[in-house]
Design a protein around this motif. Structure first.
Motif, short mmCIF file in Angstrom:
data_model
loop_
_atom_site.label_atom_id
_atom_site.label_comp_id
_atom_site.label_asym_id
_atom_site.label_seq_id
_atom_site.Cartn_x
_atom_site.Cartn_y
_atom_site.Cartn_z
N GLY A 17 0.81 -1.21 0.00
CA GLY A 17 0.00 0.00 0.00
C GLY A 17 0.84 1.26 0.00
O GLY A 17 0.48 2.27 -0.61
N ASP A 97 -5.80 0.11 0.88
CA ASP A 97 -5.89 -1.27 1.34
C ASP A 97 -6.25 -1.28 2.83
O ASP A 97 -7.04 -0.46 3.27
CB ASP A 97 -4.60 -2.01 1.04
N VAL A 120 -7.61 0.05 -3.65
CA VAL A 120 -7.49 -1.42 -3.60
C VAL A 120 -8.79 -1.97 -3.01
O VAL A 120 -9.06 -1.86 -1.80
CB VAL A 120 -6.30 -1.93 -2.77
N PRO A 122 -11.36 -4.29 -1.33
CA PRO A 122 -11.37 -5.51 -0.51
C PRO A 122 -11.78 -6.69 -1.38
O PRO A 122 -12.45 -6.52 -2.41
CB PRO A 122 -12.43 -5.20 0.56
N THR A 285 1.08 -9.61 -2.50
CA THR A 285 1.44 -8.74 -3.60
C THR A 285 2.79 -9.12 -4.22
O THR A 285 3.01 -8.91 -5.41
CB THR A 285 1.48 -7.28 -3.13
#
Length: 392
Positions: A17, A97, A120, A122, A285
Motif C-alpha cells: 500500500g 488497502d 485497492v 477488498p 502482492t
C-alpha cells in the motif's frame, strides 16, 4: 476549490500500500505542488512528503486470529486518527488497502461530510460479497487494481474505477536479468550463478512462519546443484534483523548445505527477483511482482490453524496466489499449510533450475499488459476529479 493547498489524508497499512500511495501522491503533487499529505505512511510515502501520525508497521498484521492480540492498540490508533481528521478535516480521506482499519474510518468521516476513497478493493470477489454494501456506505469511490473487481461493483451499481497496478507500469515487459545482477548493492552475482530469491513476507509473523522452511527447501535444492546463491531482500531494518537472526540459527543447524551461500539485503526486492533464476515467496502482492518480473516461482503460505479453518469456509476462488487468480488457472505452483514443507517445495523448484527452463512464461506477459494502465496517474486523476481539483 479555493487556492489554498489541498489537504489530503492518506493511510496505508503495509509495504504494498505504501508503494501504491506514493505513486498516487507523486502524480497529485505534479498538479498541486503545495498539496499537504498526512496520515499513516511507509518509507515511500514519507519520501513524497507525507506526515505520519503512527508507524505503518503497527498496522501490518495478517490473519483473523492474529489481529486479536493487537486489537486494543489498533483500536486506539484508529480512534486517534479519526479524532485528528475530525478536528482537522481534509479535502479527502484515502484509505489504501487495510480495509479492516480503513473502512470504519472512512464510514465515520464520510458521515462528517468528508469525501472518502478506498484504493485497492477488498476481496469481495473472493469472500463475503455482501461486504460491498458496507464499502459503498463508507466510500465515495473505490479504485480497483484488478479488472475483474470493477465488474462486481458495476453489478451492484456502486462507483468503482479500474486503474491497473503501478508495478505493471514500472517493470519492463522483458526485464534484464544480467543488469539486475550488476545493480544489486551488497552482493556480487556472477552471470552464470544459480540464484534463488526468498521472500518470506513483509510482516514479522509471516517471516517467523515461513523463513525457516524456505531455507530448508533451498538446502534440499542444493543436492541437485553445484552451488546455490540464496538472496533474501528485507523490507525494512526490523525485518532485516529478524531475517538475519533466523539465517544465523539455520547456518548453525544440521539442515544447512555447505554449497549454499546466503545474502540478506536491505530492500532491492524487485532487482533481487529479476536477478533470480527462481523465486520462493509468501502469497500476497509479492507474487504479483514476481509475475511482472517474469520469473518462475513457488508461492507458499501458512496460516494459524483457526484462521485457516475459518478461511476455508469463507474463501470462494479456486486459487489464492494472485497470478493464478488473475489467470483463473494454475500458472504457478501454490502451496498451503502442510504442503509448505521442504520436500514438496524443492520438488517444484528443481525443474526451474534446468538449463532448458522457460524463463518468460507468456501468460505472465499477457497479464502484465492487462495491468499496465498508468495507475499512478489514473488514481490521482480520479481523486482530484472527485474533489473538483483536477486542475490548479
Amino acid at each position: 476549490m479555493s487556492k489554498r493547498p489541498l489537504k489530503i489524508a492518506i493511510v496505508a497499512g503495509e509495504a504494498s500500500g505504501d508503494v501504491l500511495a506514493a505513486g498516487m501522491m507523486k502524480q497529485i503533487l505534479a498538479i498541486h505542488p503545495d498539496a499537504q499529505f498526512e496520515g499513516i505512511a511507509g518509507p515511500n510515502m514519507l519520501k513524497q512528503g507525507c506526515t505520519t501520525l503512527f508507524d505503518m508497521e503497527e498496522l501490518s498484521v495478517m490473519g483473523l486470529v492474529e489481529v486479536l492480540s493487537r486489537i486494543r492498540r489498533l483500536l486506539f490508533i484508529r480512534k486517534t486518527v479519526l479524532q485528528h481528521f475530525t478536528d482537522n478535516p481534509p479535502d479527502v480521506y484515502i484509505g489504501v488497502d487495510a480495509p479492516d482499519f480503513n473502512l470504519p474510518l472512512e464510514k465515520k468521516l464520510k458521515k462528517r461530510g468528508i469525501k472518502t476513497v478506498h484504493y485497492v478493493s477488498p476481496t469481495v470477489w473472493a469472500w463475503r460479497e455482501n461486504r460491498i454494501y458496507g464499502i459503498a456506505e463508507a466510500t465515495n469511490l473505490v479504485l480497483s487494481i484488478f479488472p475483474f473487481e470493477k465488474a462486481v461493483y458495476d453489478k451492484h451499481g456502486f462507483p468503482c474505477q479500474y486503474v491497473g497496478h503501478t508495478m505493471a507500469d514500472s517493470i519492463a515487459i522483458y526485464p534484464d536479468q544480467l543488469l539486475a545482477r550488476q545493480e544489486l548493492d551488497g552482493v556480487q552475482l556472477d552471470k552464470n550463478a544459480k540464484v534463488l530469491a526468498l521472500l518470506p513476507g513483509s510482516r514479522g509473523g509471516e517471516v517467523n512462519m515461513l523463513l525457516e522452511v524456505f531455507l530448508q527447501s533451498a538446502s534440499k535444492l542444493c543436492a541437485t546443484l553445484d552451488e546455490l546463491h540464496v538472496v533474501i531482500p528485507a523490507v525494512n531494518k526490523v525485518r532485516k534483523a529478524q531475517i538475519e537472526e533466523i539465517v544465523a540459527n539455520f547456518v548453525d543447524s544440521a539442515s544447512y548445505a555447505s554449497n549454499m551461500r546466503i545474502s540478506v539485503l536491505m530492500g532491492q526486492s524487485r532487482n533481487v527477483m529479476i536477478a533470480a533464476d527462481a523465486i520462493l515467496l509468501a502469497s500476497g502482492t509479492a507474487s504479483l511482482e514476481a509475475m511482472l518480473c517474469k520469473r518462475p516461482m513457488v508461492v507458499a503460505y501458512r496460516l494459524k490453524w483457526l484462521t485457516h479453518q475459518i478461511m476455508k469456509k469463507m474463501y470462494k476462488p479456486a486459487y489464492f496466489s494472485l497470478p493464478n487468480v488473475l489467470a483463473d488457472k494454475p500458472i504457478v505452483p501454490e502451496l498451503l499449510q502442510e504442503d509448505v514443507n521442504p520436500v514438496t517445495i524443492s520438488e517444484y523448484l528443481i525443474p526451474m533450475f534446468a538449463t532448458d527452463a522457460v524463463k518468460v512464461p507468456q501468460e505472465f506477459v499477457a497479464l502484465h499488459e492487462v495491468l499496465k494502465q498508468d495507475a499512478d496517474k489514473q488514481s490521482a486523476t480520479a481523486v482530484l476529479n472527485l474533489i473538483g481539483a483536477s486542475s490548479e
